[in-house]
Design an enzyme around this catalytic site. Structure first.
Site: not given
Ligand code: MG
Length: 361
Positions: A17, A115-116
Site C-alpha cells: 500500500d 496504489d494497493e
C-alpha cells in the site's frame, strides 16, 4: 475442528500500500508542499463547501484531517492548508508503474486500488520479508514514492500488517507472533468494525484483540450476526481467502453480425455507438476499466482483422472517445469501399476501478 485449526498455512502473502498516494505524488512533484498541510480535494471556498477529501499528507493528518471527511471540515481544521484537486490521469500513470513492479515478483497479483494490491509470493524462493524490502526499494527507485507492506501467511494479517507500520514500514506477522500482534490491536482495527460496531464493543467493554478472542463464538454471533462469526476467526488470525489474481476476465467485449453487410462509414459509426455503449455498461456493472481497446472487423469474404490500441492509463469510459477511436481505426484499416459483416469492440488489460474512478464514469 481441532485438526483444521492446527493446519499450518504455508502461503506467503504481501499487502502493498502506497502512503497517502495522491498527496505523496503531488509532494514529489512540488517539494515545497512537503512542510504544509496538503489536502487532495477541491477547495471548498471555490466549490460552495462541497467535496470530499480523497487523501491528505501526514502534516494534515496530524491536524485531524482524513480521507472521506468533507472538504469544508478539512478547511476548518486547516485554514491555511493547500487544497489540490485530484489529478487522476497523473495518478493512473504512476499506478500502472507500480502494478508493473508487482508483476515482476509474481503473476498472482490482486489489485485492490490504484496504489494497493495483494501479492501471493508463495512460489518465490526468497522470504516474504526479503521480497517486501526489494519491492519497496524498486518502487522508491522508480517512482520516488514510499510504501508500506504487510507480510504474512494470509490476506487478513498482511493487510493488518501494512496498516500497522504506516507510513514507510514493513510488518512481518508469522505463526509465532500473530496472536501477540492481534491481542494488542485496538478493536477498531479489525476488518468490518465501523462506527456502530465499535460503539457496541465499547458497551461490552471490548477494547482490543485479546478481549475479542476471549468472547465465545456464540456471543459474537448473537451480538453481531455474520460479522461476529468473521470477527471470531479474525481474532485468531485465521483467513483462507485466496489472492484473486484471476478474478477478472481477460477481456470484455461485444460484437454484432449483420444480415445485410455495411457499406458506408455512417452505418459503421452507428453500429460502433451501439457496441461501445453496451461495452461501457458491462464494464461499469463489473466496476472494471481497461488499458487496451480492441476492434474487430470482418468482411463478407470472412477476412477478419483485429486491432488493439493500448494506452499507459486506462481508457475513460466515455462513449464519444471510444467511438471515435474505433471509427478512426476502422477508417485507417479499411478502404473507402467495403462490405462489412461483423464489428466488435472489447476492452482488455482490465483492472478494477477504484471509487474515485467510478466518479469519472
Ligand atoms: Mg494507500
Amino acid at each position: 475442528m481441532a485438526e483444521f485449526l492446527t493446519t499450518i498455512d504455508k502461503r506467503k502473502i504481501l499487502h502493498v500500500d502506497l502512503d497517502a498516494f495522491y498527496a505523496q505524488i503531488e509532494m514529489r512533484d512540488q517539494p515545497e508542499l512537503r512542510s504544509k498541510p496538503l489536502i487532495i480535494a477541491r477547495d471548498p471556498t471555490q466549490n460552495n463547501g462541497h467535496g470530499v477529501v480523497a487523501t491528505a499528507n501526514y502534516v494534515a493528518r496530524q491536524l485531524g484531517i482524513h480521507s472521506a471527511m468533507s472538504a469544508f471540515e478539512a478547511k476548518r481544521l486547516a485554514p491555511n492548508g493547500i487544497f489540490l484537486s485530484p489529478n487522476f490521469p497523473k495518478y493512473k500513470v504512476v499506478s500502472a508503474q507500480i502494478h508493473d513492479i508487482f508483476r515482476r515478483f509474481t503473476t498472482k497479483v490482486e489489485p485492490v486500488a490504484f496504489d494497493e494490491a495483494y501479492l501471493d509470493v508463495t512460489e518465490n524462493i526468497l522470504s516474504g520479508a526479503t521480497l517486501a524490502a526489494e519491492i519497496r526499494h524498486q518502487i522508491l527507485k522508480e517512482t520516488q514514492l514510499t510504501s508500506s507492506i504487510g507480510v504474512s501467511h494470509n490476506k487478513l494479517l498482511a493487510k493488518l500488517g501494512s496498516e500497522y507500520n504506516k507510513p514507510n514500514g514493513v510488518t512481518v506477522i508469522d505463526h509465532e507472533n500473530q496472536l501477540q500482534f492481534l491481542d494488542y490491536l485496538p478493536i477498531s482495527a479489525f476488518r468490518g468494525v465501523g462506527k456502530k460496531t465499535k460503539e457496541k464493543f465499547d458497551e461490552l467493554g471490548i477494547e482490543n484483540g485479546l478481549d475479542l478472542r476471549q468472547m465465545s463464538q456464540e456471543t459474537l454471533k448473537t451480538e453481531f450476526g455474520k460479522m461476529g462469526e468473521r470477527l471470531y476467526w479474525q481474532a485468531r488470525g485465521v483467513h483462507f481467502g485466496a489472492v484473486e489474481w484471476q478474478r477478472q476476465r481477460q477481456s470484455i467485449g461485444k460484437e454484432e453480425t449483420f444480415d445485410h453487410a455495411l457499406h458506408d462509414n455512417n452505418a459503421v459509426q452507428i453500429e460502433f455507438k451501439k457496441l461501445v455503449s453496451s461495452l461501457i455498461m458491462s464494464l461499469k456493472r463489473q466496476k472494471l476499466i481497461g488499458r487496451t481497446l480492441n476492434i474487430k472487423i470482418r468482411d463478407d469474404q470472412f477476412n477478419t482483422i483485429t486491432r488493439a490500441i493500448t494506452q499507459d492509463a486506462p481508457w475513460q469510459l466515455n462513449e464519444a472517445t471510444l467511438v471515435m477511436a474505433s471509427q478512426a481505426t476502422f477508417e485507417d484499416n479499411i478502404g473507402t469501399e467495403f462490405s462489412v459483416r461483423l464489428l466488435g469492440v472489447s476492452m482488455s488489460n482490465l483492472q478494477s476501478a477504484t471509487f474515485e474512478e467510478m466518479s469519472l464514469f
